[in-house]
Structure formats: C-alpha cells, structure tokens
Enzyme design. Structure first.
Site, PDB file in Angstrom:
ATOM      1  N   ASN A  14       0.833  -1.209   0.000  1.00  0.00           N
ATOM      2  CA  ASN A  14       0.000   0.000   0.000  1.00  0.00           C
ATOM      3  C   ASN A  14       0.866   1.256   0.000  1.00  0.00           C
ATOM      4  O   ASN A  14       0.548   2.234  -0.685  1.00  0.00           O
ATOM      5  CB  ASN A  14      -0.950   0.014   1.199  1.00  0.00           C
ATOM      6  CG  ASN A  14      -2.242  -0.699   0.909  1.00  0.00           C
ATOM      7  OD1 ASN A  14      -2.885  -0.452  -0.097  1.00  0.00           O
ATOM      8  ND2 ASN A  14      -2.630  -1.599   1.800  1.00  0.00           N
ATOM      9  N   ASN A 102      -6.447   5.551   8.337  1.00  0.00           N
ATOM     10  CA  ASN A 102      -6.027   4.162   8.258  1.00  0.00           C
ATOM     11  C   ASN A 102      -6.881   3.455   7.213  1.00  0.00           C
ATOM     12  O   ASN A 102      -8.028   3.823   6.982  1.00  0.00           O
ATOM     13  CB  ASN A 102      -6.227   3.496   9.630  1.00  0.00           C
ATOM     14  CG  ASN A 102      -5.820   2.036   9.643  1.00  0.00           C
ATOM     15  OD1 ASN A 102      -4.734   1.674   9.206  1.00  0.00           O
ATOM     16  ND2 ASN A 102      -6.702   1.179  10.142  1.00  0.00           N
ATOM     17  N   HIS A 104      -8.441  -0.292   6.640  1.00  0.00           N
ATOM     18  CA  HIS A 104      -8.697  -1.543   7.356  1.00  0.00           C
ATOM     19  C   HIS A 104      -9.286  -2.559   6.372  1.00  0.00           C
ATOM     20  O   HIS A 104     -10.151  -2.202   5.569  1.00  0.00           O
ATOM     21  CB  HIS A 104      -9.682  -1.294   8.512  1.00  0.00           C
ATOM     22  CG  HIS A 104      -9.894  -2.501   9.360  1.00  0.00           C
ATOM     23  ND1 HIS A 104      -8.968  -2.928  10.283  1.00  0.00           N
ATOM     24  CD2 HIS A 104     -10.920  -3.386   9.404  1.00  0.00           C
ATOM     25  CE1 HIS A 104      -9.417  -4.028  10.867  1.00  0.00           C
ATOM     26  NE2 HIS A 104     -10.596  -4.326  10.353  1.00  0.00           N
TER      27      HIS A 104
END
Length: 192
Positions: A14, A102, A104
């Site tokens: 990522n 974030n 997830h």
C-alpha cells in the site's frame, strides 16, 4: 504542496502504491515512510523509490517523543497508516487532530479491534460465512478501528473462497481506492 507521511509495518504494498501514485502528481508528495519493523520490506521499497524511510522502536513512539518530533519537523498534511499494526499514540493524534487515517481490510465496524488485521480478518470473514467484505478508510482515534468512516468499498465473498482468495480481493480494492481517497481528502481539504 501537500505532504504525506506513511506508517507501515510489513511488506509495504500500500505504501508503494501511494508513493507511485503521487510521484506523478504536482500537488502531493509522500515525504517520509516510518516503520516499527527494522526488517520490513517497505524499507527496501522506499530505497528503490528514493523516499526517505526510517524504523523506530516502541520507546521512540510512545515514551521519548522522537517520532512525534520527527513528524512535527516534517509538517505532514496527512498521516496515512498503511498496514501499521501498533496502536497509534494519543500524543500524535492530539498534535495532528483529524489528520491521521487508516485503511482496514474489512467493512467496519465488523472485524475491527485489537488483533484484527491481515489474515486474521480474512480468516474470520470466511469462518463466519460472510457473503461480502471490503475495505474501510477511516480517521484514527484513540481506539482500534473506531474512528469516523471516510470511505468503504465492497466485494463479494463466495462460499468457495479461502482466506487467501479474500485477501486477494481486498488487496485489489486497496490498490484501486486508497490513493484516490487520499488525494480527494487532500485536494478538497475534506480533512475534518
């Protein structure tokens, strides 16, 4: 120029995706990658991509303020957790309110919380015979995976899917959506 700092703990796919995406953009740059794992593959990726990267230990993150001071010096517009596995310290969240996000690997609030990351999530999704899963991009607060949701993308889970199959689908969603959502947050000044 908007500046991003990425935190990662593992392979860094990522992080690499974000770095490559923003290398072709004029208004956003990934200036720094930080990892809690001195052997993380993300460090090799950053070296190859010519992005500064450093590893740190828990003391530097939570006790001495070294990581916080590095962030203050970097002046990021956004801090992106991309596979970062430690709980994020309140001191940093307080210094950068609503500037920490974030990704997830599930549709929160399902399959969130301490210990719910990576294959643990995908195995739970398969074990519970879910028919869909996805990714959630959210703001980070003082609790694991409980910050306000920014974006979700879904995919089907077939009865025949293994945890590895689910992981591949989630990875595809992350690669497709994460950079675009980050760019929109920065370009629209949509940060809370």
């Amino acid at each position: 120029m908007k500046r991003i700092v990425i935190f990662a703990s593992g392979s860094g796919t990522n992080a690499e995706n974000l770095i490559k995406y923003f290398q072709s953009k004029d208004m956003v740059s990934v200036d720094l990658v930080l990892t809690n794992n001195p052997h993380a593959k993300v460090l090799d990726r950053c070296k190859r991509l010519k992005v500064s990267a450093f590893s740190f230990n828990k003391i530097a993150l939570t006790e001495t303020g070294d990581v916080l001071n590095l962030l203050k010096a970097s002046k990021p517009d956004l801090i992106v957790l991309a596979g970062f596995l430690w709980k994020f310290p309140e001191a940093i969240l307080n210094e950068f309110p609503n500037k920490v996000i974030n990704v997830h690997p599930a549709l929160l609030p399902k399959y969130g919380g301490k210990g719910m990351y990576g294959m643990h999530v995908h195995e739970a999704v398969v074990a519970n015979k879910e028919t869909e899963t996805g990714i959630t991009i959210h703001y980070v607060n003082e609790h694991y995976d409980e910050g306000a949701i920014i974006f979700q993308a879904k995919c089907d889970v077939r009865p025949s899917d293994s945890a590895d199959d689910v992981a591949a689908k989630i990875h595809q969603l992350e690669m497709e959506h994460f950079p675009i959502v980050v760019e929109k947050l920065l370009s629209n000044n949509d940060l809370k």
